[in-house]
Design a protein around this motif. Sequence first.
Motif, PDB file in Angstrom:
ATOM      1  N   PRO A   1       0.818  -1.215   0.000  1.00  0.00           N
ATOM      2  CA  PRO A   1       0.000   0.000   0.000  1.00  0.00           C
ATOM      3  C   PRO A   1       0.849   1.262   0.000  1.00  0.00           C
ATOM      4  O   PRO A   1       1.968   1.271   0.504  1.00  0.00           O
ATOM      5  N   THR A   2       0.307   2.316  -0.572  1.00  0.00           N
ATOM      6  CA  THR A   2       0.952   3.625  -0.554  1.00  0.00           C
ATOM      7  C   THR A   2       0.959   4.175   0.868  1.00  0.00           C
ATOM      8  O   THR A   2       1.959   4.726   1.320  1.00  0.00           O
ATOM      9  N   ALA A   3      -0.163   4.013   1.551  1.00  0.00           N
ATOM     10  CA  ALA A   3      -0.304   4.475   2.934  1.00  0.00           C
ATOM     11  C   ALA A   3      -1.241   3.531   3.678  1.00  0.00           C
ATOM     12  O   ALA A   3      -2.195   3.025   3.093  1.00  0.00           O
ATOM     13  N   THR A   4      -0.946   3.315   4.942  1.00  0.00           N
ATOM     14  CA  THR A   4      -1.810   2.508   5.801  1.00  0.00           C
ATOM     15  C   THR A   4      -2.326   3.386   6.924  1.00  0.00           C
ATOM     16  O   THR A   4      -1.553   4.077   7.588  1.00  0.00           O
ATOM     17  N   ILE A   5      -3.628   3.354   7.109  1.00  0.00           N
ATOM     18  CA  ILE A   5      -4.282   4.142   8.146  1.00  0.00           C
ATOM     19  C   ILE A   5      -4.908   3.155   9.122  1.00  0.00           C
ATOM     20  O   ILE A   5      -5.716   2.310   8.723  1.00  0.00           O
ATOM     21  N   SER A   6      -4.508   3.249  10.379  1.00  0.00           N
ATOM     22  CA  SER A   6      -5.041   2.319  11.370  1.00  0.00           C
ATOM     23  C   SER A   6      -5.599   3.078  12.560  1.00  0.00           C
ATOM     24  O   SER A   6      -5.179   4.200  12.868  1.00  0.00           O
ATOM     25  N   GLY A   7      -6.548   2.445  13.204  1.00  0.00           N
ATOM     26  CA  GLY A   7      -7.190   3.023  14.381  1.00  0.00           C
ATOM     27  C   GLY A   7      -8.388   2.168  14.740  1.00  0.00           C
ATOM     28  O   GLY A   7      -8.700   1.195  14.055  1.00  0.00           O
TER      29      GLY A   7
ATOM     30  N   GLU B   1     -12.196   0.977  15.034  1.00  0.00           N
ATOM     31  CA  GLU B   1     -13.313   0.995  14.092  1.00  0.00           C
ATOM     32  C   GLU B   1     -14.156   2.267  14.289  1.00  0.00           C
ATOM     33  O   GLU B   1     -14.501   2.941  13.319  1.00  0.00           O
ATOM     34  N   GLU B   2     -14.447   2.599  15.520  1.00  0.00           N
ATOM     35  CA  GLU B   2     -15.250   3.780  15.842  1.00  0.00           C
ATOM     36  C   GLU B   2     -14.577   5.064  15.344  1.00  0.00           C
ATOM     37  O   GLU B   2     -15.240   5.964  14.831  1.00  0.00           O
ATOM     38  N   THR B   3     -13.262   5.137  15.473  1.00  0.00           N
ATOM     39  CA  THR B   3     -12.524   6.321  15.021  1.00  0.00           C
ATOM     40  C   THR B   3     -12.570   6.438  13.504  1.00  0.00           C
ATOM     41  O   THR B   3     -12.806   7.529  12.961  1.00  0.00           O
ATOM     42  N   LEU B   4     -12.363   5.338  12.802  1.00  0.00           N
ATOM     43  CA  LEU B   4     -12.429   5.371  11.336  1.00  0.00           C
ATOM     44  C   LEU B   4     -13.832   5.763  10.870  1.00  0.00           C
ATOM     45  O   LEU B   4     -13.979   6.556   9.932  1.00  0.00           O
ATOM     46  N   LEU B   5     -14.850   5.226  11.525  1.00  0.00           N
ATOM     47  CA  LEU B   5     -16.229   5.606  11.198  1.00  0.00           C
ATOM     48  C   LEU B   5     -16.425   7.110  11.371  1.00  0.00           C
ATOM     49  O   LEU B   5     -17.016   7.769  10.510  1.00  0.00           O
TER      50      LEU B   5
END
Length: 111
Positions: free
Chosen positions: A60-66, A68-72
């Motif tokens: 991936p170019t970038a990975t965003i993690s956190g 589930e509630e935060t991504l929502l």
Amino acid sequence: MSSGDVLKQMLDKYGNDEDVKKEIATMEKTFQFAPTDGEAYYVKVTKGEVTFNMGTDSAPTATISGKEETLLSLFNGTIDPVMSYMTGKIKISGDLMSATKMTGLVKKLRK
């Protein structure tokens, strides 16, 4: 509804948004989302085409993690992406500038 479901619904609408079409016309990026308490998914943008996939991409170019509630909350626009990053609610690895492009696209899709 999971963050992946929400993002997929938003992406399904992109074909109707001229601003989004212009912005992704030459883009070649893969955005990996890694909820710490949910299933991983990724978005691949290749010359104006967007695909949503469950699972993980090998490069991936970038990975965003956190959480589930935060991504929502990011996708719904109820929290600020920059503040979420600065306070550690989300983590970004890979190309940080590309990740900011993804957040800009999400904002346009939210209209």
